[in-house]
Design a protein around this motif. Structure first.
Motif, PDB file in Angstrom:
ATOM      1  N   VAL A 149     -35.625 -46.215  45.954  1.00  0.00           N
ATOM      2  CA  VAL A 149     -35.094 -47.570  45.778  1.00  0.00           C
ATOM      3  C   VAL A 149     -35.584 -48.179  44.473  1.00  0.00           C
ATOM      4  N   ARG A 150     -36.875 -48.031  44.171  1.00  0.00           N
ATOM      5  CA  ARG A 150     -37.418 -48.606  42.938  1.00  0.00           C
ATOM      6  C   ARG A 150     -36.722 -48.033  41.713  1.00  0.00           C
ATOM      7  N   THR A 151     -36.440 -46.736  41.756  1.00  0.00           N
ATOM      8  CA  THR A 151     -35.824 -46.071  40.615  1.00  0.00           C
ATOM      9  C   THR A 151     -34.390 -46.554  40.398  1.00  0.00           C
ATOM     10  N   ILE A 152     -33.625 -46.662  41.482  1.00  0.00           N
ATOM     11  CA  ILE A 152     -32.222 -47.064  41.361  1.00  0.00           C
ATOM     12  C   ILE A 152     -32.093 -48.529  40.951  1.00  0.00           C
ATOM     13  N   LEU A 153     -32.875 -49.386  41.588  1.00  0.00           N
ATOM     14  CA  LEU A 153     -32.733 -50.824  41.364  1.00  0.00           C
ATOM     15  C   LEU A 153     -33.687 -51.372  40.307  1.00  0.00           C
ATOM     16  N   ARG A 154     -34.593 -50.520  39.830  1.00  0.00           N
ATOM     17  CA  ARG A 154     -35.545 -50.917  38.784  1.00  0.00           C
ATOM     18  C   ARG A 154     -36.363 -52.135  39.212  1.00  0.00           C
ATOM     19  N   ILE A 155     -36.862 -52.041  40.427  1.00  0.00           N
ATOM     20  CA  ILE A 155     -37.738 -53.079  40.976  1.00  0.00           C
ATOM     21  C   ILE A 155     -39.168 -52.570  40.902  1.00  0.00           C
ATOM     22  N   ARG A 156     -40.077 -53.407  40.455  1.00  0.00           N
ATOM     23  CA  ARG A 156     -41.450 -52.957  40.246  1.00  0.00           C
ATOM     24  C   ARG A 156     -42.356 -53.125  41.463  1.00  0.00           C
ATOM     25  N   LEU A 157     -41.817 -53.570  42.565  1.00  0.00           N
ATOM     26  CA  LEU A 157     -42.622 -53.683  43.773  1.00  0.00           C
ATOM     27  C   LEU A 157     -43.079 -52.307  44.237  1.00  0.00           C
ATOM     28  N   ARG A 158     -44.285 -52.228  44.767  1.00  0.00           N
ATOM     29  CA  ARG A 158     -44.789 -50.958  45.274  1.00  0.00           C
ATOM     30  C   ARG A 158     -44.218 -50.634  46.656  1.00  0.00           C
ATOM     31  N   ASP A 159     -44.014 -51.687  47.476  1.00  0.00           N
ATOM     32  CA  ASP A 159     -43.493 -51.494  48.834  1.00  0.00           C
ATOM     33  C   ASP A 159     -42.185 -52.254  48.971  1.00  0.00           C
ATOM     34  N   VAL A 160     -41.173 -51.745  48.300  1.00  0.00           N
ATOM     35  CA  VAL A 160     -39.891 -52.456  48.219  1.00  0.00           C
ATOM     36  C   VAL A 160     -39.137 -52.427  49.549  1.00  0.00           C
ATOM     37  N   THR A 161     -39.495 -51.516  50.466  1.00  0.00           N
ATOM     38  CA  THR A 161     -38.843 -51.460  51.775  1.00  0.00           C
ATOM     39  C   THR A 161     -39.611 -52.237  52.842  1.00  0.00           C
ATOM     40  N   ALA A 162     -40.652 -52.958  52.453  1.00  0.00           N
ATOM     41  CA  ALA A 162     -41.523 -53.650  53.407  1.00  0.00           C
ATOM     42  C   ALA A 162     -40.766 -54.662  54.260  1.00  0.00           C
ATOM     43  N   GLY A 163     -41.168 -54.755  55.534  1.00  0.00           N
ATOM     44  CA  GLY A 163     -40.541 -55.703  56.439  1.00  0.00           C
ATOM     45  C   GLY A 163     -41.439 -56.843  56.861  1.00  0.00           C
ATOM     46  N   PHE A 164     -42.675 -56.873  56.355  1.00  0.00           N
ATOM     47  CA  PHE A 164     -43.647 -57.897  56.729  1.00  0.00           C
ATOM     48  C   PHE A 164     -43.915 -58.778  55.522  1.00  0.00           C
ATOM     49  N   LYS A 165     -43.540 -60.051  55.623  1.00  0.00           N
ATOM     50  CA  LYS A 165     -43.648 -60.925  54.442  1.00  0.00           C
ATOM     51  C   LYS A 165     -43.514 -62.389  54.844  1.00  0.00           C
ATOM     52  N   ILE A 166     -43.836 -63.272  53.903  1.00  0.00           N
ATOM     53  CA  ILE A 166     -43.633 -64.704  54.092  1.00  0.00           C
ATOM     54  C   ILE A 166     -42.817 -65.233  52.916  1.00  0.00           C
ATOM     55  N   TRP A 167     -41.860 -66.106  53.224  1.00  0.00           N
ATOM     56  CA  TRP A 167     -40.998 -66.718  52.220  1.00  0.00           C
ATOM     57  C   TRP A 167     -41.270 -68.214  52.144  1.00  0.00           C
ATOM     58  N   ARG A 168     -41.288 -68.742  50.938  1.00  0.00           N
ATOM     59  CA  ARG A 168     -41.270 -70.196  50.748  1.00  0.00           C
ATOM     60  C   ARG A 168     -39.847 -70.667  51.058  1.00  0.00           C
ATOM     61  N   ALA A 169     -39.725 -71.725  51.833  1.00  0.00           N
ATOM     62  CA  ALA A 169     -38.414 -72.144  52.338  1.00  0.00           C
ATOM     63  C   ALA A 169     -37.401 -72.386  51.224  1.00  0.00           C
ATOM     64  N   GLY A 170     -37.821 -73.064  50.168  1.00  0.00           N
ATOM     65  CA  GLY A 170     -36.891 -73.361  49.082  1.00  0.00           C
ATOM     66  C   GLY A 170     -36.353 -72.108  48.419  1.00  0.00           C
ATOM     67  N   SER A 171     -37.210 -71.131  48.254  1.00  0.00           N
ATOM     68  CA  SER A 171     -36.787 -69.861  47.643  1.00  0.00           C
ATOM     69  C   SER A 171     -35.836 -69.118  48.562  1.00  0.00           C
ATOM     70  N   PHE A 187     -31.569 -54.440  54.658  1.00  0.00           N
ATOM     71  CA  PHE A 187     -31.693 -55.881  54.453  1.00  0.00           C
ATOM     72  C   PHE A 187     -32.949 -56.217  53.660  1.00  0.00           C
ATOM     73  N   GLN A 188     -34.051 -55.524  53.965  1.00  0.00           N
ATOM     74  CA  GLN A 188     -35.311 -55.794  53.275  1.00  0.00           C
ATOM     75  C   GLN A 188     -35.160 -55.546  51.774  1.00  0.00           C
ATOM     76  N   VAL A 189     -34.558 -54.443  51.424  1.00  0.00           N
ATOM     77  CA  VAL A 189     -34.356 -54.090  50.020  1.00  0.00           C
ATOM     78  C   VAL A 189     -33.448 -55.103  49.340  1.00  0.00           C
ATOM     79  N   GLU A 190     -32.364 -55.464  50.007  1.00  0.00           N
ATOM     80  CA  GLU A 190     -31.418 -56.404  49.403  1.00  0.00           C
ATOM     81  C   GLU A 190     -32.068 -57.756  49.145  1.00  0.00           C
ATOM     82  N   MET A 191     -32.900 -58.210  50.050  1.00  0.00           N
ATOM     83  CA  MET A 191     -33.581 -59.492  49.854  1.00  0.00           C
ATOM     84  C   MET A 191     -34.521 -59.433  48.659  1.00  0.00           C
ATOM     85  N   HIS A 192     -35.290 -58.344  48.550  1.00  0.00           N
ATOM     86  CA  HIS A 192     -36.209 -58.211  47.418  1.00  0.00           C
ATOM     87  C   HIS A 192     -35.441 -58.121  46.107  1.00  0.00           C
TER      88      HIS A 192
END
Length: 238
Positions: A149-171, A187-192
């Motif tokens: 996923v990181r290679t295709i989407l060029r996202i620098r996150l280490r755990d781009v498929t992670a499902g455990f997280k907190i979001w700021r409401a405005g974001s 869904f996790q990947v698409e959100m990131h």
């Protein structure tokens, strides 16, 4: 007081749900709420969720969906409802104890201290660990999925498929949840990906990822295929 809502999608989690709800409500976070999104679980999870809501009025609520429509669709409905109810921060986590309940205050504290749009509980940053029960094959598959996923989407996150997280409401509100295409775990990947493309700050903190306590994995072949194809769809979406 800033409200923190934990959104937990469920399908056949009757043994885990009461325990994880109890653990979450015991955390030292004022005003923490739990929102269960149940996909008409045949094992009675929805009924148990209703009993928990009656036992903890104002702190536990339930969304009943007509059937199993996928993790992504459940999250879209749950996250939207949490925002509409006025949550200041929204946590995503599984019901099966693979995500550590005691890390929720660290997620919140990091988000408040840094102003980040999202804070991920990561398996793959220094200090992050995986369940000892995981086989070498499962570990390799997880690591490869993240690299893929990181290679295709060029996202620098280490755990781009992670499902455990907190979001700021405005974001979270700015990500146009209604436009999410993923139905399953992608869904996790698409959100990131959406957050990264929007220039939002995402921070990863280490967690220990455990094996589920009870029940069975919901990862079907259909879900795996969607997860493999979704990065390409996102990259070439016009």
């Amino acid at each position: 007081m800033t409200t923190v809502t934990v959104v937990i999608p469920t399908y056949n989690e009757v043994d885990n749900l009461p325990l994880i709800t109890q653990a979450l409500l015991a955390l030292p976070i004022d005003g923490l709420r739990v929102l269960v999104v149940d996909d008409d679980s045949p094992d009675g999870t929805g009924k148990v969720a209703d009993e928990l809501a009656a036992e903890h009025p104002g702190r536990v609520s339930v969304i009943h969906r007509p059937g199993r429509e996928g993790l992504g669709r459940a999250y879209v409905q749950g996250l939207t409802a949490a925002l509409e109810a006025g949550a200041g921060f929204v946590v995503q986590m599984d019901a099966d104890f693979s995500h550590p309940v005691d890390a929720v205050p660290r997620l919140l504290g990091t988000a408040e201290a840094t102003g980040a749009a999202c804070v991920i509980g990561s398996r793959y940053v220094p200090g992050g660990t995986l369940a000892s029960e995981w086989s070498r094959g499962r570990r390799a598959l997880s690591a490869w999925a993240n690299f893929y996923v990181r290679t295709i989407l060029r996202i620098r996150l280490r755990d781009v498929t992670a499902g455990f997280k907190i979001w700021r409401a405005g974001s979270l509100a700015a990500l146009d949840l209604g436009g999410i295409a993923s139905g399953g775990y992608s869904f996790q990947v698409e959100m990131h990906y959406r957050a990264t493309r929007a220039g939002m700050t995402i921070i990863e903190i280490p967690i220990h990822f455990s094996d589920r306590r009870a029940g069975a994995s919901k990862m079907s072949l259909r879900v795996q295929l969607e997860s493999a194809l979704m990065p390409w769809r996102l990259r070439f979406k016009r």
